[in-house]
Write a protein that holds these residues in place. Structure first.
Motif, PDB file in Angstrom:
ATOM      1  N   LYS A  49       0.790  -1.409   0.077  1.00  0.00           N
ATOM      2  CA  LYS A  49      -0.127   0.030  -0.147  1.00  0.00           C
ATOM      3  C   LYS A  49       0.691   1.294  -0.128  1.00  0.00           C
ATOM      4  O   LYS A  49       0.415   2.251  -0.643  1.00  0.00           O
ATOM      5  CB  LYS A  49      -0.853   0.095   1.212  1.00  0.00           C
ATOM      6  N   SER A  50       1.855   1.199   0.661  1.00  0.00           N
ATOM      7  CA  SER A  50       2.791   2.302   0.937  1.00  0.00           C
ATOM      8  C   SER A  50       3.689   2.597  -0.353  1.00  0.00           C
ATOM      9  O   SER A  50       4.062   3.866  -0.661  1.00  0.00           O
ATOM     10  CB  SER A  50       3.568   2.426   2.072  1.00  0.00           C
ATOM     11  N   LEU A  51       3.940   1.383  -1.125  1.00  0.00           N
ATOM     12  CA  LEU A  51       5.152   1.561  -1.959  1.00  0.00           C
ATOM     13  C   LEU A  51       4.525   1.862  -3.478  1.00  0.00           C
ATOM     14  O   LEU A  51       4.908   2.618  -4.329  1.00  0.00           O
ATOM     15  CB  LEU A  51       5.940   0.386  -2.299  1.00  0.00           C
ATOM     16  N   LEU A  52       3.221   1.294  -3.917  1.00  0.00           N
ATOM     17  CA  LEU A  52       2.605   1.415  -4.925  1.00  0.00           C
ATOM     18  C   LEU A  52       1.404   2.548  -4.615  1.00  0.00           C
ATOM     19  O   LEU A  52       0.607   2.608  -4.056  1.00  0.00           O
ATOM     20  CB  LEU A  52       1.830   0.208  -5.307  1.00  0.00           C
ATOM     21  N   GLU A  53       1.550   3.528  -5.681  1.00  0.00           N
ATOM     22  CA  GLU A  53       0.349   4.823  -5.593  1.00  0.00           C
ATOM     23  C   GLU A  53      -0.888   4.123  -5.963  1.00  0.00           C
ATOM     24  O   GLU A  53      -0.874   3.465  -6.954  1.00  0.00           O
ATOM     25  CB  GLU A  53       1.222   5.849  -6.783  1.00  0.00           C
ATOM     26  N   GLY A  54      -1.870   4.764  -5.270  1.00  0.00           N
ATOM     27  CA  GLY A  54      -3.299   4.594  -5.755  1.00  0.00           C
ATOM     28  C   GLY A  54      -3.703   3.529  -5.142  1.00  0.00           C
ATOM     29  O   GLY A  54      -4.883   2.976  -5.422  1.00  0.00           O
TER      30      GLY A  54
ATOM     31  N   VAL B  54       4.727  -6.587  -9.768  1.00  0.00           N
ATOM     32  CA  VAL B  54       4.505  -5.574  -8.973  1.00  0.00           C
ATOM     33  C   VAL B  54       4.664  -4.214  -9.940  1.00  0.00           C
ATOM     34  O   VAL B  54       3.738  -3.244  -9.591  1.00  0.00           O
ATOM     35  CB  VAL B  54       5.644  -5.491  -7.999  1.00  0.00           C
ATOM     36  N   LYS B  55       5.829  -3.937 -10.596  1.00  0.00           N
ATOM     37  CA  LYS B  55       5.862  -2.934 -11.438  1.00  0.00           C
ATOM     38  C   LYS B  55       6.810  -3.363 -12.816  1.00  0.00           C
ATOM     39  O   LYS B  55       7.461  -4.226 -12.665  1.00  0.00           O
ATOM     40  CB  LYS B  55       6.782  -1.772 -10.767  1.00  0.00           C
ATOM     41  N   ALA B  56       6.506  -2.773 -13.800  1.00  0.00           N
ATOM     42  CA  ALA B  56       6.968  -2.928 -15.111  1.00  0.00           C
ATOM     43  C   ALA B  56       7.720  -1.926 -15.644  1.00  0.00           C
ATOM     44  O   ALA B  56       7.350  -0.879 -15.477  1.00  0.00           O
ATOM     45  CB  ALA B  56       5.845  -3.749 -16.304  1.00  0.00           C
TER      46      ALA B  56
END
Length: 186
Positions: free
Chosen positions: A138-143, A160-162
């Motif tokens: 929740k804290s690392l990924l925006e929105g 998680v992120k690309a």
């Protein structure tokens, strides 16, 4: 017999003109509806070829009777009429075997490209640290709110992120690994 005919005429005279018109309209409508409804076409059972129209059957028969030169000429005419590109035919299986040595030669000749974008994937997590992982996501990924973060964590394996830099990917991997996630960077 004459008596029954006379009674029939009396009955006909007693029926109003409006009734006769509505009766007439009903019979006309019934005829139109019965003509408009085509008979139901029952589909053929599975495994059985469906019937082909005679026009298509004739075209198929004509094409199968052509020799190789006529087939080639037909192909050229269809390509022109339908504006189809002139794409080469791919041989079945043989093309892949012939392309492999050429690809190896190109790799040796060209220098290795440096990878600049990375993808961070979470493959699994420690169930004991699930709450901490949800909070970290929740804290690392925006929105993300808590519900979205929980669903995200429970949908493992997931990206998680690309398309991120190597430094950012390493920081993300380190932060999530601390809270029990198993992370891969591609």
């Amino acid at each position: 017999m004459i008596y029954t005919v006379m009674n029939s005429f009396k009955l006909v005279r007693k029926v109003s003109a409006r009734t006769w018109r509505s009766f007439s309209r009903c019979t006309v409508l019934q005829q139109e509806v019965s003509e408009a409804i085509s008979p139901l076409i029952i589909p053929p059972p599975e495994g059985v070829d469906k019937p082909v129209s005679p026009k298509i059957e004739k075209i198929v028969t004509d094409i199968t009777n052509l020799n190789l030169l006529e087939v080639s000429e037909l192909s050229q005419v269809l390509k022109r009429r339908l504006n189809l590109p002139d794409a080469p035919m791919m041989p079945m299986g043989g093309f892949a075997a012939m392309a492999a040595p050429a690809a190896q030669d190109e790799e040796e000749a060209a220098p290795k490209a440096v990878k600049t974008s990375f993808t961070v994937k979470m493959t699994k997590y420690d169930d004991k640290q699930k709450v901490a992982l949800i909070k970290e996501v929740k804290s690392l990924l925006e929105g993300f709110n808590l519900v979205q973060a929980k669903k995200f964590v429970e949908s493992v394996p997931t990206v998680v992120k690309a398309d991120i830099s190597k430094d950012e990917a390493e920081k993300l991997k380190e932060a999530l690994s601390k809270v029990g996630a198993v992370i891969e960077i591609d």
